[in-house]
Scaffold this active site. Sequence first.
Site, short mmCIF file in Angstrom:
data_model
loop_
_atom_site.label_atom_id
_atom_site.label_comp_id
_atom_site.label_asym_id
_atom_site.label_seq_id
_atom_site.Cartn_x
_atom_site.Cartn_y
_atom_site.Cartn_z
N ASP A 94 61.42 21.27 0.54
CA ASP A 94 61.07 22.08 1.72
C ASP A 94 59.94 21.48 2.54
O ASP A 94 59.24 22.18 3.25
CB ASP A 94 60.67 23.48 1.23
CG ASP A 94 59.64 23.41 0.11
OD1 ASP A 94 58.97 22.37 0.00
OD2 ASP A 94 59.52 24.38 -0.66
N GLU A 116 67.67 21.13 -4.49
CA GLU A 116 66.74 22.27 -4.65
C GLU A 116 66.93 23.28 -3.51
O GLU A 116 65.98 23.74 -2.89
CB GLU A 116 65.28 21.79 -4.73
CG GLU A 116 64.34 22.83 -5.33
CD GLU A 116 62.89 22.35 -5.37
OE1 GLU A 116 62.50 21.75 -6.39
OE2 GLU A 116 62.15 22.57 -4.39
N GLU A 130 56.83 25.97 4.44
CA GLU A 130 57.96 25.59 3.57
C GLU A 130 59.08 26.62 3.55
O GLU A 130 60.25 26.26 3.44
CB GLU A 130 57.46 25.33 2.15
CG GLU A 130 56.63 24.06 1.98
CD GLU A 130 55.17 24.23 2.38
OE1 GLU A 130 54.77 25.35 2.79
OE2 GLU A 130 54.42 23.24 2.29
N HIS A 204 46.65 22.99 -3.42
CA HIS A 204 46.79 22.26 -2.15
C HIS A 204 47.45 23.02 -1.02
O HIS A 204 47.48 22.54 0.11
CB HIS A 204 47.58 20.97 -2.37
CG HIS A 204 49.06 21.21 -2.54
ND1 HIS A 204 49.62 21.60 -3.73
CD2 HIS A 204 50.09 21.13 -1.66
CE1 HIS A 204 50.92 21.74 -3.58
NE2 HIS A 204 51.24 21.47 -2.32
N ARG A 206 48.81 24.79 2.15
CA ARG A 206 48.20 24.98 3.47
C ARG A 206 47.75 26.42 3.72
O ARG A 206 46.69 26.65 4.27
CB ARG A 206 49.24 24.65 4.56
CG ARG A 206 49.18 23.22 5.02
CD ARG A 206 50.30 22.91 5.99
NE ARG A 206 50.45 21.46 6.07
CZ ARG A 206 49.95 20.72 7.04
NH1 ARG A 206 49.33 21.26 8.05
NH2 ARG A 206 50.10 19.41 7.03
N HIS A 236 43.89 16.96 -4.63
CA HIS A 236 44.85 16.50 -3.62
C HIS A 236 44.10 15.71 -2.53
O HIS A 236 42.94 15.97 -2.25
CB HIS A 236 45.52 17.74 -3.02
CG HIS A 236 46.74 17.47 -2.20
ND1 HIS A 236 46.69 17.00 -0.91
CD2 HIS A 236 48.06 17.62 -2.48
CE1 HIS A 236 47.92 16.87 -0.43
NE2 HIS A 236 48.77 17.24 -1.37
#
Length: 359
Positions: A94, A116, A130, A204, A206, A236
């Site tokens: 994604d 996936e 995502e 990590h 967003r 990250h």
Amino acid sequence: MKPCFIFGTRPEVIKVAPVYLYFKNQGENAIAVATAQHREMMDMMLQVFDMEPDYDLNVMTHNQSLNSIVARVMERLEPVLLKESPDIIFVQGDTTTAFTAALCGFHLSIPVAHIEAGLRSGDLYDPFPEELNRRLIDVASKYLFTPTKRAKENLLKEGIEEKRIFVVGNSVVDALEYVKSKIDMNSYRERLVALDDYILLTLHRRENIGEKMRSVLRGIAQFIDEVDLRVVFPVHKNPRVREIVNQEVGNNPRFILIEPVDYLQFLSLLDGARFVVTDSGGVQEEAPSFGKFVVVARQTTERPELIEAGFGLLSGTSQESIYKALIEASQNRLCISENPFGDGKTSERIYKITRGEGI
Ligand code: UD1
Ligand code: UDP
């Protein structure tokens, strides 16, 4: 058959590599295109799987915006697809790379296969972006390879035709079994950390960058201070994540902050951890293979199978809820049992289906 595999970030390499290598080993003329949405973290993973891309679009910039990634991938991928004219393109997951590559393939009338497919959190803004990416990719794809039956049901509910959907498991299990067979976890880990007991942490996302990430770190700090435990935290490379981590726990000696590690090293750390705290997707799928409990430091998960199988809990992101979740996790004792996300045969199934051989 000329399949083209497109990937750009750390988790995409981990999950695409076993499928790509399976096709190559069957003698197919498979092409690998790296967007390099992640530069260092993607390269690190390519080395683990001995993969060398045929094309590298080199799109990453410092602190890149989502729209700038879309623009650069779109512009640089089209000439490659026109030149190579693949029969099918494979995208995974994604990410912005996956969404843009699927759109680019769709525009050029090249069939898209989504590895996936069907994951849904139910909240368009969490994970952001995502959840939108995965919905758009699923609509555009000819083949939808879902990891679980639940993911298939998600797609059916959205009106996607059943004949396009194939439950094949998640290729992350193929990847981790390949790695497990390659190394001795204990000696690998000893080279990284000299600790017998620790929590493994990754963060990590967003949508968590900002106050949510700060309160997660504060909840963990509160817990480990009380129980005198260490946290191993590969940080990250996103500069916005690093800024918060340094401000919140940079001077806390109980946090062992390290650079991102390669996949072999990460799995050895997972294997040795007491339990894991993460907002990562892939880590939720790997932990069951190591019998490790997962505190999912998020508001939603598109992987409810983890929680239903008793391998984890969704903690939210407030300091208090994280603190409580860690107490619960530390009391939990798991043993290794079947991984709800796959059995290590996903790549073979994908190969057979796209070759028209069934499974
Ligand atoms: C991306 C994916 C996310 C995935 C994550 C895996 C999108 C929208 N998000 O998020 O779904 O979970 O990758 O980690 O596609 N950086 C480096 N070197 C690297 C990698 C990143 O310096 O090797 C820095 C760069 O400054 C870059 C920033 O991190 O601009 C953010 O990278 P980006 O791919 O835009 O977002 P992620 O949060 O990593
Ligand atoms: N991982 C790794 N090294 C690290 C941190 C994570 O190899 O330092 C692996 C981890 O095993 C998992 C994947 O990276 O397979 C998860 O990547 P990430 O959390 O960046 O992305 P997500 O899965 O959330 O999309």
